[in-house]
Motif scaffolding. Structure first.
Motif: not given
Length: 479
Positions: A23, A441-442
């Motif tokens: 993440t 990824w965020q």
């Protein structure tokens, strides 16, 4: 997949973030200043290792499977044939090398020749210029120099135990002045032109490749320069532009190809993914705001912003050309700033404050137009720097830039980008990720500002600025 770390060795400190590989969530972080006073032009690279060790203390890297390294750009580490530093690293925007930059421009046949050779014209900060300075002022050290590394190359090499193989990435290489973004190859002839003889250059490895594995089994990714790492940490893609508000300013876009600019206004860098980062810089950004605040007797930029908000767009006809240090975009190295449109009704502190913000942003909008004029897509603009938080900046930027403006929350984007690179290299080594596609990824948490109904107002302010610029410096700016 686990956890990875990103290490950012900036001019003043080392920061480390430990992230979840899937993440990108930051799990823990460490920080330590370099053990030096101020920001010297010469620094022993061991200082970077000392702050790295301190930042990684307390078991910060426990369980980490891979590390990515981001480091300050334009830091030249000259090594002798045994791998020892010949002299302290030459770092920063080294004004000592300004004469050397002019020498190099002439030696190759002018700005256009350099733009075609490597996609940029030598500037005082670049490694190639520092090599020429070294050859001219410290000829014995220049003669002993056998290997050329940059800060992130040197740190990666140290982490790996100083192996025979030395590596860099295309992002870091593109800032040296002796690597061509267009061909993806070193130009050893330019090293010889600057240094007086050949030197060994590191192997340029791909964005998702690993530089190696430490004796303890820790994967080290390719690493990159701070600018490229921050772009990767922000998650920039095609259509994204970064406007950085420092003392000087820069406008950087993601583009699928290298741009050679004969005027030298565009510096053609490579990014950390396989694409390119054309950059246009201005010499005057926040320094114009600080100068105006001092002139008005204000204690800080927040006070200047509050005052500017009492004025209206266009500042009652007051226009500031913020060329206080000369200017690069347009190329007016010996000029000064100009304040135009003085009338009785415009001679109020709030109008001057507003003109300072509009002048700074219009100068950056000119730089943006250079990229637009070369076919660069501008979909949204990421506004970085402490000044991006000021209401006077946020009120004017979307309409003056003519695009959506994104103000990310402050974070260690270079360190996060280095960690994302480590996760990519780790995933590829395990067969879990495609070497052409980085981990998703965020994105950065951010405030989004739209030009909306103010777009026409912004265009009118730009026209007012352009009229004064053309009247004062006819023909100087050709985007």
């Amino acid at each position: 997949m686990g956890i990875v770390a990103g290490l950012d060795s900036s001019p003043e400190f080392t920061r480390i973030v430990v992230c979840d590989t899937d993440t990108g969530a930051v799990l823990r972080q460490g920080y330590a200043p370099h053990p030096v006073e101020g920001r010297p032009s010469d620094i022993d690279p061991q200082a970077w290792l000392l702050s790295l060790g301190e930042a990684a203390g307390g078991g910060l890297l426990e369980g980490v499977q891979a590390i990515g390294v981001s480091a300050q750009q334009n830091a030249l580490v000259p090594l002798d044939a045994q791998g020892n530093t010949v002299r302290p690293a030459l770092v920063g925007g080294d004004k000592r090398a300004q004469v050397a930059a002019a020498d190099l421009v002439d030696a190759l046949g002018g700005r256009e020749a350099w733009a075609q050779a490597v996609g940029c014209v030598p500037q005082a900060a670049q490694s190639v210029t520092k090599l020429r300075w070294l050859a001219k002022t410290e000829p014995e050290n220049a003669q002993r120099t056998a290997v050329l590394l940059q800060a992130h190359d040197w740190l990666v090499w140290q982490l790996l135990g100083r192996p025979l193989r030395r590596t860099t990435d295309r992002g870091g290489a593109s800032g040296t002045g002796y690597w061509s973004a267009a061909t993806g190859a070193w130009r050893p002839d330019l090293v010889e032109l600057a240094l007086g003889h050949q030197a060994v250059l590191p192997e340029v490895i791909g964005p998702s490749e690993a530089a190696g594995t430490t004796p303890e089994g820790l994967l080290i990714s390719a690493g990159t320069g701070e600018t490229m790492a921050a772009a990767f940490g922000l998650g920039l893609g095609l259509g994204d532009v970064v406007v950085s508000l420092g003392a000087s300013g820069s406008v950087m876009a993601v583009h699928p190809e290298a741009l050679a600019d004969q005027s030298g206004m565009i510096t053609s860098l490579a990014d950390a993914t396989g694409m390119y980062l054309p950059v246009v810089t201005t010499l005057n950004a926040v320094r114009a705001l600080r100068g105006t605040a001092e002139l008005l007797g204000l204690p800080d930029l927040e006070s200047l912003s509050d005052l500017a908000m009492k004025s209206t767009p266009g500042a009652h006809g007051l226009v500031l050309l913020p060329y206080l240090e000369g200017e690069r975009t347009p190329n007016l190295p010996h000029t000064a700033g100009t304040l135009a449109g003085l009338r009785r009704e415009s001679m109020k502190p709030e109008h001057l404050a507003r003109a300072a913000f509009e002048g700074m942003l219009c100068g950056l909008a000119d730089a943006l137009d250079v990229l637009r004029g070369r076919g660069v897509e501008v979909r949204r603009i990421f506004l970085l720097g402490a000044a991006a938080e000021l209401p006077a900046v946020q009120a004017s930027a979307p309409s003056l830039f003519g695009a959506q403006v994104v103000v990310p929350q402050p974070a260690d984007y270079a360190a996060i980008g280095a960690a994302r690179q480590a996760a990519w290299a780790l995933g590829v080594s395990q067969g879990a990720l495609d070497p052409r596609t980085p981990p998703a990824w965020q994105g950065a948490a951010a405030q989004v500002l739209e030009p909306g109904e103010e777009l026409a107002v912004g265009q009118a302010v730009r026209q007012q600025f352009t009229a004064v610029r053309e009247q004062t410096h006819p023909g100087a700016f050709r985007p």
